[in-house]
Design an enzyme around this catalytic site. Structure first.
Site: not given
Ligand code: NDP
Length: 246
Positions: A153, A166
């Site tokens: 990501s 995350y």
């Protein structure tokens, strides 16, 4: 978008395992790999979602998939080893391993993150890919040119406020990729790369950006060229790279 035109038979005779194959990007990856000739091993938490993907692949006449429900939050090392043993008996090798499943976890100040939420995100996003990769190494070595793809990501490449465990988990994914890629470099035919899908129209994106109109972002099927490139023979020699699907 990643510029690659995959021939229809790109993944013929390849066995490709995808985690989180029941929904979002993982589902699109499973369907796209199967459409390009691969036998896909569908891993995920919700059996009903995996069954729907299985049925879709069968109805389209693609190679018969394998369906393996597995909760990455609770699975133990033995569960991964049992899975590897089953796959070894059935296929004898693994040509592709796509670590796609992940959870978003709490998006808040780090000092507000509950310890149990931190551990849950690390378990699914980092520990599970490590344990699964470890168990699959003998199968990957048995393939001619195996490819491991770890979903990353943008917040796993540059930290951003409020992205909590995350973001940290995706930095760990990049680290896992780099260490494993360096170990395989020159010692095996296994290549290991990370892929940032970029903003994509899924349940996770909607949870992260509730005010954003979904149609702002491409569908999971639109970002598949990068996945196909990395999983097929055209990416031989690409190792240790942090790539973008868009
Ligand atoms: P989704 O939330 O839409 O799908 C996640 C998938 O992971 C689901 O199939 C889910 O299964 C599975 N999963 C979650 N927890 C577990 C578990 N404990 N055990 C097994 N499977 C589990 O996410 P996306 O498709 O959007 O994301 C796919 C990947 O792409 C992730 O790694 C994500 O971090 C990354 N990514 C996505 C972006 C985006 O814009 N969508 C942007 C950047 C990165 P179930 O449905 O059964 O719970």
């Amino acid at each position: 978008m990643f510029d690659y035109n995959a021939p229809q038979d790109l993944l013929k005779d390849r066995v490709i395992l995808i985690t989180g194959a029941g929904d979002g990007i993982g589902r699109a990856c499973a369907l796209s790999c199967a459409a390009h000739g691969a036998t896909v091993v569908l891993i995920g938490k919700t059996p009903g979602k995996l069954e729907a993907v299985y049925d879709e692949i069968e109805a389209a006449g693609y190679p018969q998939p394998a369906l393996c429900p597995l909760n990455l939050e609770t699975a133990l090392e033995k569960d991964y080893n049992d899975l590897a043993e089953q796959l070894f008996e059935t296929f004898g090798k693994l040509d592709g391993l796509v670590h796609n499943a992940a959870v978003l976890g709490p998006r808040t100040l780090l000092d507000q993150v509950k310890a149990e939420s931190w551990l849950q995100v690390m378990q699914v996003n980092v520990n599970a890919p490590f344990l699964l990769t470890k168990a699959m190494m003998p199968l990957l070595r048995a393939a001619t040119d195996a490819s491991v793809v770890l979903l990353s990501s943008s917040v796993g490449r540059k930290g951003r406020a409020y992205w909590g465990p995350y973001a940290v988990s995706k930095f760990a994914v990049e680290g896992l990729m780099q260490v494993l890629a360096d170990e395989q470099d020159g010692t095996s035919a296994i290549r290991v790369n990370s892929l940032n899908p970029g903003a994509t129209r899924t349940a996770m994106r909607a949870a992260a950006y509730p005010g954003e109109p979904p149609e702002t972002n491409p569908e999971p099927a639109d970002i598949m060229p990068a996945f196909l490139y990395l999983l097929g023979p055209d990416s031989k020699g690409t190792n240790g790279q942090a790539l973008d699907a868009q």
